[in-house]
Design a protein around this motif. Structure first.
Motif, PDB file in Angstrom:
ATOM      1  N   ALA A  76      26.402  -3.083  10.097  1.00  0.00           N
ATOM      2  CA  ALA A  76      25.276  -2.235  10.507  1.00  0.00           C
ATOM      3  C   ALA A  76      25.555  -0.773  10.180  1.00  0.00           C
ATOM      4  O   ALA A  76      24.671  -0.048   9.702  1.00  0.00           O
ATOM      5  CB  ALA A  76      25.021  -2.404  12.001  1.00  0.00           C
ATOM      6  N   VAL A  77      26.780  -0.318  10.415  1.00  0.00           N
ATOM      7  CA  VAL A  77      27.137   1.073  10.122  1.00  0.00           C
ATOM      8  C   VAL A  77      27.069   1.335   8.619  1.00  0.00           C
ATOM      9  O   VAL A  77      26.504   2.335   8.169  1.00  0.00           O
ATOM     10  CB  VAL A  77      28.541   1.399  10.675  1.00  0.00           C
ATOM     11  CG1 VAL A  77      29.051   2.721  10.135  1.00  0.00           C
ATOM     12  CG2 VAL A  77      28.507   1.430  12.195  1.00  0.00           C
ATOM     13  N   VAL A  78      27.629   0.422   7.830  1.00  0.00           N
ATOM     14  CA  VAL A  78      27.615   0.597   6.369  1.00  0.00           C
ATOM     15  C   VAL A  78      26.188   0.553   5.845  1.00  0.00           C
ATOM     16  O   VAL A  78      25.783   1.387   5.026  1.00  0.00           O
ATOM     17  CB  VAL A  78      28.499  -0.480   5.698  1.00  0.00           C
ATOM     18  CG1 VAL A  78      28.313  -0.474   4.190  1.00  0.00           C
ATOM     19  CG2 VAL A  78      29.962  -0.247   6.049  1.00  0.00           C
ATOM     20  N   GLY A  79      25.398  -0.410   6.344  1.00  0.00           N
ATOM     21  CA  GLY A  79      23.999  -0.510   5.922  1.00  0.00           C
ATOM     22  C   GLY A  79      23.207   0.717   6.301  1.00  0.00           C
ATOM     23  O   GLY A  79      22.399   1.222   5.515  1.00  0.00           O
ATOM     24  N   GLY A  80      23.446   1.238   7.507  1.00  0.00           N
ATOM     25  CA  GLY A  80      22.762   2.452   7.943  1.00  0.00           C
ATOM     26  C   GLY A  80      23.143   3.641   7.084  1.00  0.00           C
ATOM     27  O   GLY A  80      22.300   4.494   6.778  1.00  0.00           O
ATOM     28  N   GLY A  81      24.407   3.704   6.689  1.00  0.00           N
ATOM     29  CA  GLY A  81      24.859   4.794   5.827  1.00  0.00           C
ATOM     30  C   GLY A  81      24.189   4.751   4.469  1.00  0.00           C
ATOM     31  O   GLY A  81      23.738   5.773   3.953  1.00  0.00           O
ATOM     32  N   GLY A 141      20.511   5.753   4.919  1.00  0.00           N
ATOM     33  CA  GLY A 141      20.385   7.198   5.105  1.00  0.00           C
ATOM     34  C   GLY A 141      20.597   7.960   3.806  1.00  0.00           C
ATOM     35  O   GLY A 141      19.869   8.914   3.509  1.00  0.00           O
ATOM     36  N   LEU A 142      21.576   7.521   3.026  1.00  0.00           N
ATOM     37  CA  LEU A 142      21.860   8.185   1.755  1.00  0.00           C
ATOM     38  C   LEU A 142      20.689   8.055   0.791  1.00  0.00           C
ATOM     39  O   LEU A 142      20.296   9.023   0.138  1.00  0.00           O
ATOM     40  CB  LEU A 142      23.129   7.578   1.137  1.00  0.00           C
ATOM     41  CG  LEU A 142      23.693   8.279  -0.084  1.00  0.00           C
ATOM     42  CD1 LEU A 142      24.141   9.689   0.265  1.00  0.00           C
ATOM     43  CD2 LEU A 142      24.870   7.489  -0.631  1.00  0.00           C
ATOM     44  N   SER A 143      20.089   6.867   0.723  1.00  0.00           N
ATOM     45  CA  SER A 143      18.957   6.676  -0.186  1.00  0.00           C
ATOM     46  C   SER A 143      17.750   7.491   0.270  1.00  0.00           C
ATOM     47  O   SER A 143      17.006   8.019  -0.550  1.00  0.00           O
ATOM     48  CB  SER A 143      18.598   5.196  -0.293  1.00  0.00           C
ATOM     49  OG  SER A 143      18.085   4.717   0.923  1.00  0.00           O
ATOM     50  N   MET A 144      17.567   7.612   1.598  1.00  0.00           N
ATOM     51  CA  MET A 144      16.434   8.410   2.091  1.00  0.00           C
ATOM     52  C   MET A 144      16.639   9.892   1.785  1.00  0.00           C
ATOM     53  O   MET A 144      15.683  10.583   1.424  1.00  0.00           O
ATOM     54  CB  MET A 144      16.253   8.193   3.594  1.00  0.00           C
ATOM     55  CG  MET A 144      15.730   6.818   3.929  1.00  0.00           C
ATOM     56  SD  MET A 144      15.464   6.600   5.683  1.00  0.00           S
ATOM     57  CE  MET A 144      13.853   7.318   5.827  1.00  0.00           C
ATOM     58  N   VAL A 145      17.880  10.393   1.896  1.00  0.00           N
ATOM     59  CA  VAL A 145      18.162  11.791   1.571  1.00  0.00           C
ATOM     60  C   VAL A 145      17.924  12.039   0.082  1.00  0.00           C
ATOM     61  O   VAL A 145      17.353  13.058  -0.308  1.00  0.00           O
ATOM     62  CB  VAL A 145      19.611  12.155   1.977  1.00  0.00           C
ATOM     63  CG1 VAL A 145      20.037  13.480   1.362  1.00  0.00           C
ATOM     64  CG2 VAL A 145      19.734  12.205   3.492  1.00  0.00           C
TER      65      VAL A 145
END
Length: 51
Positions: free
Chosen positions: A32-37, A40-44
């Motif tokens: 979940a942490v890796v997926g969230g990262g 978030g990176l793709s959204m930025v």
């Protein structure tokens, strides 16, 4: 003596099941942490392209 053996086997089986459960829970949390990262990176990156 048979009862003692059954108790020991039952205890070890419980430890094995608890260990497997803990490993699965930790694996899920890490995923979940890796997926969230990554999300978030793709959204930025998308946000920077739009600006």
């Amino acid at each position: 003596m048979i009862h003692l053996t059954l108790i020991i086997v039952d205890f070890l089986t419980g430890l094995l099941a608890a260990g497997a459960w803990a490993l699965a829970s930790a694996g899920g949390a890490i995923a979940a942490v890796v997926g969230g990262g990554f999300l978030g990176l793709s959204m930025v990156r998308r946000w920077r392209r739009k600006r």
